[in-house]
Design an enzyme around this catalytic site. Structure first.
Site, PDB file in Angstrom:
ATOM      1  N   LYS A   5       0.845  -1.198   0.000  1.00  0.00           N
ATOM      2  CA  LYS A   5       0.000   0.000   0.000  1.00  0.00           C
ATOM      3  C   LYS A   5       0.882   1.250   0.000  1.00  0.00           C
ATOM      4  CE  LYS A   5      -1.843   2.478   3.247  1.00  0.00           C
ATOM      5  NZ  LYS A   5      -1.679   3.801   2.609  1.00  0.00           N
ATOM      6  N   GLU A  16      10.154   0.815  10.318  1.00  0.00           N
ATOM      7  CA  GLU A  16      11.177   1.827   9.974  1.00  0.00           C
ATOM      8  C   GLU A  16      10.528   3.182  10.215  1.00  0.00           C
ATOM      9  OE1 GLU A  16      14.193   1.151   9.129  1.00  0.00           O
ATOM     10  OE2 GLU A  16      14.029  -0.999   8.758  1.00  0.00           O
ATOM     11  N   CYS A  21      13.945  10.597   5.854  1.00  0.00           N
ATOM     12  CA  CYS A  21      13.907  10.108   7.238  1.00  0.00           C
ATOM     13  C   CYS A  21      15.238  10.377   7.938  1.00  0.00           C
ATOM     14  CB  CYS A  21      13.546   8.643   7.285  1.00  0.00           C
ATOM     15  SG  CYS A  21      14.550   7.636   6.206  1.00  0.00           S
ATOM     16  N   GLU A  52      10.545  15.481  15.301  1.00  0.00           N
ATOM     17  CA  GLU A  52      10.917  15.408  13.895  1.00  0.00           C
ATOM     18  C   GLU A  52      10.333  16.625  13.164  1.00  0.00           C
ATOM     19  OE1 GLU A  52       9.187  12.292  11.348  1.00  0.00           O
ATOM     20  OE2 GLU A  52      11.237  11.764  10.833  1.00  0.00           O
TER      21      GLU A  52
HETATM   22  P1  NAD Z   1       2.692   8.079   7.978  1.00  0.00           P
HETATM   23  O1  NAD Z   1       3.036   7.294   9.181  1.00  0.00           O
HETATM   24  O2  NAD Z   1       1.634   9.105   8.090  1.00  0.00           O
HETATM   25  O3  NAD Z   1       2.207   7.121   6.802  1.00  0.00           O
HETATM   26  C1  NAD Z   1       3.045   6.103   6.255  1.00  0.00           C
HETATM   27  C2  NAD Z   1       2.162   5.059   5.570  1.00  0.00           C
HETATM   28  O4  NAD Z   1       1.410   4.377   6.578  1.00  0.00           O
HETATM   29  C3  NAD Z   1       1.133   5.613   4.598  1.00  0.00           C
HETATM   30  O5  NAD Z   1       0.955   4.688   3.560  1.00  0.00           O
HETATM   31  C4  NAD Z   1      -0.122   5.714   5.464  1.00  0.00           C
HETATM   32  O6  NAD Z   1      -1.316   5.681   4.707  1.00  0.00           O
HETATM   33  C5  NAD Z   1       0.013   4.476   6.333  1.00  0.00           C
HETATM   34  N1  NAD Z   1      -0.606   4.550   7.658  1.00  0.00           N
HETATM   35  C6  NAD Z   1      -0.748   5.630   8.458  1.00  0.00           C
HETATM   36  N2  NAD Z   1      -1.318   5.266   9.625  1.00  0.00           N
HETATM   37  C7  NAD Z   1      -1.509   3.927   9.573  1.00  0.00           C
HETATM   38  C8  NAD Z   1      -2.057   2.959  10.467  1.00  0.00           C
HETATM   39  N3  NAD Z   1      -2.535   3.295  11.663  1.00  0.00           N
HETATM   40  N4  NAD Z   1      -2.092   1.663  10.079  1.00  0.00           N
HETATM   41  C9  NAD Z   1      -1.619   1.294   8.884  1.00  0.00           C
HETATM   42  N5  NAD Z   1      -1.103   2.167   7.979  1.00  0.00           N
HETATM   43  C10 NAD Z   1      -1.052   3.466   8.328  1.00  0.00           C
HETATM   44  O7  NAD Z   1       4.043   8.727   7.453  1.00  0.00           O
HETATM   45  P2  NAD Z   1       4.274   9.704   6.216  1.00  0.00           P
HETATM   46  O8  NAD Z   1       3.865  11.078   6.580  1.00  0.00           O
HETATM   47  O9  NAD Z   1       3.712   9.099   4.974  1.00  0.00           O
HETATM   48  O10 NAD Z   1       5.864   9.629   6.073  1.00  0.00           O
HETATM   49  C11 NAD Z   1       6.726  10.432   6.829  1.00  0.00           C
HETATM   50  C12 NAD Z   1       7.282   9.660   7.999  1.00  0.00           C
HETATM   51  O11 NAD Z   1       7.936   8.507   7.537  1.00  0.00           O
HETATM   52  C13 NAD Z   1       8.328  10.444   8.761  1.00  0.00           C
HETATM   53  O12 NAD Z   1       8.101  10.282  10.149  1.00  0.00           O
HETATM   54  C14 NAD Z   1       9.631   9.780   8.357  1.00  0.00           C
HETATM   55  O13 NAD Z   1      10.665   9.889   9.293  1.00  0.00           O
HETATM   56  C15 NAD Z   1       9.204   8.374   8.173  1.00  0.00           C
HETATM   57  N6  NAD Z   1      10.135   7.668   7.308  1.00  0.00           N
HETATM   58  C16 NAD Z   1      10.958   6.733   7.876  1.00  0.00           C
HETATM   59  C17 NAD Z   1      11.882   6.063   7.074  1.00  0.00           C
HETATM   60  C18 NAD Z   1      12.804   5.020   7.648  1.00  0.00           C
HETATM   61  O14 NAD Z   1      13.384   4.271   6.888  1.00  0.00           O
HETATM   62  N7  NAD Z   1      12.965   4.939   8.956  1.00  0.00           N
HETATM   63  C19 NAD Z   1      11.954   6.352   5.715  1.00  0.00           C
HETATM   64  C20 NAD Z   1      11.100   7.315   5.193  1.00  0.00           C
HETATM   65  C21 NAD Z   1      10.179   7.968   5.996  1.00  0.00           C
END
Ligand code: NAD
Length: 482
Positions: free
Chosen positions: A170, A242, A276, A374
């Site tokens: 997804k 992650e 990230c 963050e």
């Molecule tokens: P997000 O957590 O809002 O969403 C990430 C994904 O998870 C999306 O597809 C979203 O629809 C889904 N999602 C959200 N809540 C969910 C739930 N309760 N259950 C299942 N799926 C859910 O994050 P974002 O805004 O899309 O991305 C930014 C974040 O991602 C930042 O915090 C960044 O640090 C992190 N990030 C981490 C890494 C890493 O490798 N550690 C890499 C890239 C981004």
């Protein structure tokens, strides 16, 4: 392409329609129907139905198919990169790189996946064969964010498939279009081996709680990761999380600032700070602090903000209005708390598009959200420190532990940093490089697993220990006891 990919078929999502908006122009790009629960269920069932066949496909054949995905990605690089810039706002050059890195990841795991599937142990009895077998877990739910939509998917998909799992993936609702284009890359696989569903958190949660998924591989915010971890714990389902970061960047007194400052600017501002592992806190030793700040201001002022599709653009817009508002809020509260914004932090003169110019902030105290939470935006807060002890202590003081950077040519400083920094990756004079062959992931609240390298394959494998007495003999230690 706006349709889901389930069991080898394009299917229109019949749930809520999600509007994809170009963050540089605020124009509507497409409307994508989210998956409803029945479609999530169909995708998981398709993956389950395909699991046995995929698991038993000879590893060399699987390798050919994964190389085929890499080839498809390279052949479609221009179209994919353009789509990613339109829906995600990253400069085209960064998206072309991302497609290339994604292809390389499939090539890497194509080979690693056929290299071994466990080990043979020295037996504890004569005639015994003792095997440690590595098996696929079954069906993997892969949930990814918008900042590197194809690369972060590849880091899960390639090893999961190489290990013999099937997958339901997804993308983020901000960037579904480039991911849905990948259906073309998966057309050579048996139906159901890879399935793509779209939608927001509710669709993600449907995958997380579905009894037919065996592992949830998630990249995203720490808040969503905590929620997913809790849901999975109730089913003793594996997670591979992650999560977010607040990476520190240490500049030592001996560093060559003509290299450290442009390196620092790139680490802070790459993809508008929406990486990230963006450097979000700079700890600079006293004797080089003033010159470093001056150089960073010049670096920030020189970044060319603009149309992500135009040549010569260094930085595009942020992904969404809400994300820019969050960063502007952190800057405003920092200013209210006595910090000074020396350059940037405005909208760069753009009336449309979610642009935010790269900023340099000084005099921010540790209690401010800018220094604790963050940011995920193009902001470089710089802090003066009196020693390496202080820099390391402050770098380690937060709950995050994704990455950390240091600039120094002193071996004693470099060794202390690689030894003492609590971070999954430590970059010494080499900010933000990746290597498919080595692990990437976070310590502490930044995650519980590793992607890439052999560790990234192991994360998608189950372990079975087989004890086999090839002679089927009666044992002297059974009843009756002497
Ligand atoms: P997000 O957590 O809002 O969403 C990430 C994904 O998870 C999306 O597809 C979203 O629809 C889904 N999602 C959200 N809540 C969910 C739930 N309760 N259950 C299942 N799926 C859910 O994050 P974002 O805004 O899309 O991305 C930014 C974040 O991602 C930042 O915090 C960044 O640090 C992190 N990030 C981490 C890494 C890493 O490798 N550690 C890499 C890239 C981004």
């Amino acid at each position: 392409m706006t349709q889901l990919w389930i069991a080898g078929q394009h299917v229109a999502g019949t749930g809520t329609s999600v509007t994809v908006i170009n963050p540089a122009t605020e124009e509507v790009v497409a409307a994508v129907g989210s998956a409803v629960l029945e479609q999530v269920d169909s995708a998981v069932r398709a993956a389950r139905d395909a699991a046995d066949g995929w698991r038993r496909t000879p590893a060399a054949e699987r390798a050919d198919l994964l190389h085929g995905i890499a080839t498809w990605l390279r052949e479609h690089s221009d179209a994919l990169a353009r789509q990613m810039s339109i829906e995600g706002g990253k400069p085209l050059i960064e998206n072309s790189d991302e497609v290339g890195w994604s292809a390389a990841c499939f090539d890497y795991y194509a080979e690693l996946g056929r290299h071994e599937r466990g080990r043979v142990l020295p037996p504890v009895e004569d005639g015994q064969l003792a095997l440690v077998l590595k098996e696929p877990l079954g069906v993997v739910a892969a949930i990814v964010p918008w900042n590197y939509p194809l690369l972060l998917l590849a880091w899960k998909l390639a090893p999961a498939l190489a290990a013999g799992n099937t997958v339901v993936a997804k993308p983020s609702p901000y960037t579904p279009l480039s991911t849905l284009m990948l259906a073309g890359a998966f057309a050579e696989l048996s139906p159901g081996v890879v399935n793509l569903v779209t939608g927001g958190a509710e669709v993600g949660e449907a995958l997380v709680v579905h009894p037919g998924t065996d592992l949830v591989a998630f990249t995203g915010s720490t808040a969503a990761g905590l929620r997913i971890g809790e849901l999975c714990a109730r089913q003793v389902k594996r997670t591979h999380l992650e999560l977010g970061g607040k990476d520190a960047f240490i500049v030592c007194e001996d560093a060559d600032l003509s290299v450290a400052a442009p390196g620092a600017a790139w680490a802070a501002y790459l993809n508008a700070g929406q990486v990230c592992t963006s450097a979000e806190r700079f700890y600079v030793m006293d004797s080089v602090y003033d010159e470093f700040v001056e150089r960073m201001v010049a670096e920030a002022a020189a970044v060319r903000l603009g149309d992500p599709l135009a040549a010569g653009t260094d930085m595009g817009p942020m992904i969404a209005e809400v994300q820019r508002a969050k960063v502007e809020g952190q800057l405003a509260s920092a200013r209210d708390g006595g910090a000074r914004i020396l350059v940037g932090g405005d909208r760069g003169g753009f009336e449309r598009g979610w642009f935010l110019s790269p900023s340099v902030v000084v005099d921010a105290t540790d209690d401010l959200p800018l220094m604790r939470e963050e940011t995920f935006g193009p902001v470089a807060p710089i802090v003066r420190v009196s020693s390496l002890d202080e820099a390391i202590a402050r770098a380690n003081a937060l709950p995050y532990g994704l990455g950390a950077n240091v600039y120094t040519n002193r071996t004693d400083y470099a060794y202390r940093c690689l030894d003492e920094l609590k971070a999954g990756t430590v970059w010494i004079n080499d900010p933000l490089t990746d290597n498919d062959a080595g692990p990437f992931g976070g310590m502490k609240a930044s995650g519980n697993s590793r992607e890439l390298g052999p560790e990234g394959l192991e994360a998608f494998r189950e372990t079975k220990h087989v004890h086999w007495d090839t002679r089927a003999e009666r044992k002297p230690w059974w009843y009756p006891y002497a």
